[in-house]
Design a protein around this motif. Structure first.
Motif, short mmCIF file in Angstrom:
data_model
loop_
_atom_site.label_atom_id
_atom_site.label_comp_id
_atom_site.label_asym_id
_atom_site.label_seq_id
_atom_site.Cartn_x
_atom_site.Cartn_y
_atom_site.Cartn_z
N UNK A 195 15.08 -3.61 20.56
CA UNK A 195 15.35 -2.54 20.24
C UNK A 195 14.58 -2.66 18.92
N UNK A 196 14.09 -1.20 18.92
CA UNK A 196 13.12 -0.76 18.03
C UNK A 196 13.89 -0.16 17.08
N UNK A 197 12.82 -0.71 15.16
CA UNK A 197 13.73 -0.41 14.14
C UNK A 197 12.44 0.91 13.71
N UNK A 198 11.41 0.86 14.21
CA UNK A 198 10.68 1.43 13.31
C UNK A 198 11.02 2.75 12.97
N UNK A 199 10.22 3.10 11.85
CA UNK A 199 11.23 4.68 11.01
C UNK A 199 9.82 5.33 10.88
N UNK A 200 10.22 6.40 11.01
CA UNK A 200 8.92 7.35 9.90
C UNK A 200 8.69 7.48 9.25
N UNK A 201 7.37 7.21 8.55
CA UNK A 201 7.16 6.70 7.17
C UNK A 201 7.54 8.11 6.46
N UNK A 202 7.80 8.08 5.43
CA UNK A 202 8.29 9.60 4.41
C UNK A 202 7.45 10.10 3.32
N UNK A 203 6.51 10.23 3.62
CA UNK A 203 4.72 10.25 2.91
C UNK A 203 5.63 11.42 1.84
N UNK A 204 6.94 12.03 2.12
CA UNK A 204 7.11 13.34 1.02
C UNK A 204 7.67 12.42 0.37
N UNK A 205 8.09 11.22 0.03
CA UNK A 205 8.89 10.89 -1.05
C UNK A 205 8.33 9.67 -1.45
N UNK A 206 7.95 8.95 -1.18
CA UNK A 206 6.61 7.61 -1.80
C UNK A 206 5.31 8.60 -2.51
N UNK A 207 4.66 9.26 -1.63
CA UNK A 207 3.78 9.38 -2.27
C UNK A 207 3.53 9.63 -3.49
N UNK A 208 4.77 10.66 -3.88
CA UNK A 208 4.35 10.94 -5.50
C UNK A 208 5.07 9.73 -6.32
N UNK A 209 5.60 9.05 -6.09
CA UNK A 209 5.86 8.03 -6.70
C UNK A 209 4.74 7.21 -6.24
N UNK A 210 3.73 6.57 -6.02
CA UNK A 210 2.46 5.52 -5.86
C UNK A 210 1.35 6.06 -6.72
N UNK A 211 1.41 4.99 -6.91
CA UNK A 211 0.34 4.97 -8.21
C UNK A 211 -1.02 4.60 -8.05
N UNK A 212 -1.25 5.08 -6.41
CA UNK A 212 -2.08 5.89 -5.69
C UNK A 212 -2.23 7.26 -5.34
N UNK A 213 -1.00 8.00 -6.06
CA UNK A 213 -1.25 9.79 -6.06
C UNK A 213 -2.31 10.10 -6.37
N UNK A 214 -3.20 10.07 -7.22
CA UNK A 214 -4.51 10.60 -7.04
C UNK A 214 -5.79 10.14 -7.11
N UNK A 215 -5.44 9.73 -6.11
CA UNK A 215 -6.60 9.20 -4.74
C UNK A 215 -6.32 10.56 -3.96
N UNK A 216 -8.00 11.07 -2.63
CA UNK A 216 -8.11 12.34 -1.86
C UNK A 216 -7.22 11.01 -0.54
N UNK A 217 -7.28 12.17 0.37
CA UNK A 217 -6.35 11.34 1.30
C UNK A 217 -7.07 10.30 1.92
N UNK A 218 -8.62 11.15 2.03
CA UNK A 218 -10.20 9.98 2.72
C UNK A 218 -9.79 8.95 1.95
#
Length: 60
Positions: free
Chosen positions: A1-24
């Protein structure tokens, strides 16, 4: 059974300490490459921003 889940960037990026970094820039680039995560919707390198208003119990 595969328990992989799609990452919810829409929820977590704004809460991340790295949110001010560029995507690259690290660690954002590495996070964005990993679009699925085993047993969690959190990005692989997510680090909660201690100054952000977050609900730490949310892992949908």
């Amino acid at each position: 059974m595969n328990n992989d889940k799609e990452v919810r960037f829409d929820i977590y990026c704004e809460k991340c300490k790295y949110k001010d970094k560029e995507e690259n820039e690290d660690p954002c680039w590495d996070c964005l490459v990993e679009t699925v995560n085993q047993n969690s919707h959190k990005p692989v390198y997510f680090k909660e921003d201690e100054n952000a208003n977050t609900d730490s119990g949310t892992d949908v």
